[in-house]
Design an enzyme around this catalytic site. Structure first.
Site, PDB file in Angstrom:
ATOM      1  CD  GLU A 167      -1.856   0.469   3.744  1.00 18.95           C
ATOM      2  OE1 GLU A 167      -2.094  -0.690   3.349  1.00 18.95           O
ATOM      3  OE2 GLU A 167      -1.785   1.447   2.979  1.00 18.95           O
ATOM      4  NE  ARG A 171      -0.717  -3.101   2.686  1.00 18.38           N
ATOM      5  CZ  ARG A 171       0.306  -2.743   1.921  1.00 18.38           C
ATOM      6  NH1 ARG A 171       1.318  -3.560   1.730  1.00 18.38           N
ATOM      7  NH2 ARG A 171       0.348  -1.556   1.340  1.00 18.38           N
ATOM      8  CG  ASP A 298      -8.187   3.890  -3.146  1.00 17.85           C
ATOM      9  OD1 ASP A 298      -8.408   4.030  -1.933  1.00 17.85           O
ATOM     10  OD2 ASP A 298      -7.067   3.578  -3.596  1.00 17.85           O
ATOM     11  CD  GLU A 474      -4.430  -0.268  -7.757  1.00 17.35           C
ATOM     12  OE1 GLU A 474      -4.314  -0.325  -6.510  1.00 17.35           O
ATOM     13  OE2 GLU A 474      -3.441  -0.232  -8.535  1.00 17.35           O
TER      14      GLU A 474
END
Length: 581
Positions: A167, A171, A298, A474
Site C-alpha cells: 500500500e 499510494r 489483481d 475499478e
C-alpha cells in the site's frame, strides 16, 4: 575631500553604470513573479513545466499549441461533457476540503462523524494520493499549498510501527512520482527517493520477495496475516514505481530488487501459466493452487503489461509473462451465466471455479482493452481480447444498474451451468466461443456479449454476497479505458450514471462515504472515505468526461492506484548497468 573631485573617482563611474545596468536587467528579465499568475487547466505545462522528456518522447499533455482547427483553450465552447467534468472537479474539491478541515494532518477522513483515522502510516495519505488529481484537474493553488508539508515529511515511524509495503508503494511512492512527473517540482522526487530507499529492507529475504511491512527507521520487517507467504499482488506491484525511480535517480538497487522478482516468475514452474495467489517468502515458490484476478492477485496482472508499456515496450520479459498470463485467464476464469448470458470473471482452485465475481475484478476489462490496443497480437487473439473486455465491462455496469441505488455490490455469487450432456461447456466462455465460431458465428454476436436489460427485482443471474459499495474505482477505470480505445460514448454515459448515483447516495456534508448496502435508496452509509476515492474514482470519472485526451495512453501508464507515470526509454548506459537485454 570630495571624492567626485578627484581623477581617481572617475574610474569608478563606468563600472558603477555597468553594475547598475546588470542589476536592472536581472530584475527585469531574470526573475518571473508568479504571485498574481493563476494558470488554468490548459496551462499546466507553462506553470509547472515537466522535467525534460526522456530521450525522444514528447512532453506530457500534448504540445504547447492546440492542433490545427481546435480553438484556443480560453474560447473553447462549453459542452455537456465539460460541464460533467466540472461537476466531478467540484466533487473532488468537496471531498478534499472536508479532508483538510477534519483530517488534514492524518490519513483519511471519516465523513459521517467528521473525524479522522490514521490507517496507513499517518503520513497524510489522502493528501499524497490526491496530488496528481489536483494537477490533472488544474487545481494549482491546492497543489502549491501542499509543497511545504511535503518538504517537511520524513516518513519516520516509531519503534514497533510498520508501513505496509504494498500500500505504501502504490499510494505514497506512486503518488509522489506521478506528481513529480507532471509538475517537475524537485522536492517531490527528493521525497520519493527518500521513501523508496527507506522501504528497501522489505526485499531482504532469501528470494527477494518483499515482506508484508517494514519499519522505515530501523529496517525491521514483519509478516502480515498470511504469515510467511506473500500475496502475488504484493510481490508484483512494485516494479513500475521502482523502475521509474531507478530511471530518475540512477540507483541500481531500485531496479535490481524488483527485477529479481520478475526473474523468479520467469523461472517458476507454474502449471498451465496459472500463477498462484500466494507465494512462500522462504522458498520462493507458489504456496497454493488458487488462480484469480481478484483481491489477492489483481494488480500483479496489470503490472506485467504495464511494465512493458512504461519502458517503451522494451522489456519483452514482462510482455511475454503477460501474454502467458492472459491466455490462462481467458481460458480458465471467464464464464457466462445461463439465463441473462452475462460474461464474468471468477477464480479457481484445483477443485474448479468458485463462480465468485468481485468488484475488484472489474479492472480486467480495462486491462484487456489496453492490451488489445497496444500488443502485437494476431487478429483472432486481438478480437478475443476485445470481446472479453466489452462483455466484462458490460457485466460490471449491469451490476450497478440492477440495484436501487444504481451502485454495484462488492462481491457476487454468479449463477452457473452444471456440466452435463446437454451443457458440455458448463458456461466456460472460451469453449462457448470456439463452438460458436465452429458454427459460423450465428447472430454475429459472440457468447456473453448480448446486452441484457437491468433487473431491479427478480432473477438477476447472481446474488450479492457483499452488498456494500466502497467508493471503488475499478468499474469506472474500465469505462475510461474502453472509451479511449473504442470511442464508444456509451461508456461515458454509463460513467455519468455512476457519478450521479455517488452524488445521490454517498455524499455527506464533509465528503463522500462508502455505502453499506446497494439494495435500498437512500443508502445507509459507512463512516469511511478511502483515499482511492480522490486518487482513482474521481480522477477516472474526470478523465472520462474530458473531451480532450489529457493523459495520452501512448505516453503515460497508470499504476494500480491511478497515478500516471510517463513512458520512458532506457538509455544505453542504463541497459548496460541494469543488465537489460
Amino acid at each position: 575631500m570630495d571624492i567626485f573631485r578627484t581623477k581617481r573617482a572617475y574610474r569608478f563611474i563606468p563600472l558603477g553604470a555597468a553594475a547598475t545596468l546588470l542589476l536592472w536587467a536581472f530584475a527585469r528579465f531574470g526573475v518571473t513573479d508568479h504571485s498574481t499568475y493563476r494558470p488554468g487547466p490548459d496551462q499546466i505545462e507553462d506553470f509547472y513545466p515537466p522535467p525534460p522528456p526522456p530521450h525522444h518522447f514528447p512532453p506530457p499533455f500534448g504540445g504547447a499549441h492546440p492542433p490545427p482547427g481546435r480553438p484556443p483553450p480560453h474560447v473553447r465552447p462549453t459542452t455537456v461533457w465539460s460541464e460533467r467534468a466540472d461537476a466531478v472537479k467540484n466533487a473532488f474539491l468537496h471531498a478534499y476540503r472536508g479532508y483538510q478541515e477534519y483530517a488534514g494532518s492524518h490519513d483519511e477522513l471519516l465523513p459521517v462523524s467528521d473525524a479522522y483515522v490514521d490507517n496507513f502510516n499517518g503520513w497524510r495519505l489522502t493528501l499524497v494520493d490526491s496530488l496528481d488529481t489536483m494537477l490533472i484537474m488544474g487545481l494549482h493553488d491546492e497543489f502549491r499549498e501542499t509543497i511545504p508539508t511535503l518538504a517537511n515529511m520524513t516518513f519516520a515511524l516509531p519503534k514497533g510501527k510498520y508501513a505496509p509495503f504494498f500500500e505504501t508503494v502504490i499510494r505514497y511512492l506512486g503518488g509522489l512520482l506521478s506528481a513529480y512527473a507532471i509538475s517537475g517540482e524537485p522536492i517531490l522526487l527528493t521525497r520519493a527517493d527518500d521513501l523508496g530507499f527507506m522501504l528497501l529492507p522489505a526485499f531482504n529475504t532469501t528470494y527477494g520477495l518483499p515482506m508484508y511491512a517494514v519499519n522505515t527507521v530501523s529496517g525491521e520487517t514483519r509478516q502480515g496475516w498470511t504469515g510467511s507467504q506473500i500475496l502475488w499482488a504484493e510481490a508484483l506491484s512494485c516494479q513500475m514505481e521502482y523502475k521509474y525511480l531507478a530511471h530518475l535517480t540512477g540507483r541500481q538497487e531500485y531496479f535490481d530488487r524488483v527485477e529479481r522478482i520478475m526473474d523468479l516468475m520467469i523461472e517458476a514452474n507454474v502449471e498451465d501459466n496459472q500463477f498462484a495467489t500466494k507465494w512462500s517468502v522462504t522458498t520462493g515458490r507458489p504456496s497454493n493452487d488458487h488462480f484469480s484476478v481478484g483481491a489477492f492477485a489483481d494488480s500483479a496482472h496489470e503490472y506485467l503489461l504495464k511494465q512493458w508499456l512504461l519502458t517503451a515496450k522494451s522489456e519483452t520479459k514482462a510482455r511475454d509473462l503477460y501474454l502467458r498470463d492472459v491466455e490462462a485467464i481467458l481460458g480458465n476464469l471467464l464464464y457466462v451465466t445461463p439465463n441473462r448470458n452475462l460474461l464474468y470473471v471468477t477464480d479457481t482452485f484445483s477443485s474448479g471455479p468458485t463462480h465468485t465475481f468481485e468488484h475488484l475484478s472489474c479492472f480486467l476489462p480495462g486491462l484487456l482493452a489496453l492490451g488489445a490496443h497496444t500488443l502485437p497480437l494476431a487478429p483472432r487473439d486481438r478480437e478475443r481480447h476485445q470481446w472479453a473486455a466489452q462483455g466484462l465491462a458490460y457485466t460490471c455496469w449491469i451490476t450497478y444498474a440492477d440495484h436501487e441505488t444504481r451502485l454495484g455490490p462488492d462481491e457476487m455469487a454468479m449463477a452457473h451451468t452444471p456440466v452435463d450432456a446437454e451443457h458440455p461447456h458448463a458456461g466456460c466462455w472460451a469453449e462457448l466461443v470456439d463452438a460458436w465460431e465452429a458454427k459460423g458465428r450465428p447472430g454475429r454476436v459472440p457468447p456473453g456479449l448480448a446486452e441484457a436489460p437491468p433487473r431491479l427485482e427478480g432473477d438477476r443471474d447472481y446474488r450479492a454476497t457483499k452488498i456494500d459499495y466502497m467508493l471503488r474505482p475499478e468499474t469506472v477505470e474500465s469505462f475510461y479505458i474502453m472509451w479511449r480505445t473504442t470511442g464508444d460514448e456509451v461508456w461515458r454515459e454509463r460513467g455519468w450514471a455512476v457519478f450521479r448515483a455517488i452524488e445521490k447516495e454517498a455524499k455527506t456534508k464533509s465528503g463522500y462515504a462508502s455505502v453499506a448496502s446497494v439494495e435500498k435508496s437512500p443508502a445507509r452509509l459507512k463512516d469511511e472515505m478511502p483515499s482511492f476515492f480522490t486518487a482513482e474514482t474521481l480522477k477516472y470519472l474526470y478523465l472520462l468526461f474530458q473531451d480532450e485526451d489529457l493523459i495520452l495512453l501512448d505516453r503515460w501508464v497508470f499504476n494500480t492506484e491511478a497515478h500516471p507515470l510517463p513512458v520512458f526509454e532506457w538509455a544505453d548506459w542504463e541497459k548496460k548497468r541494469y543488465g537489460i537485454s
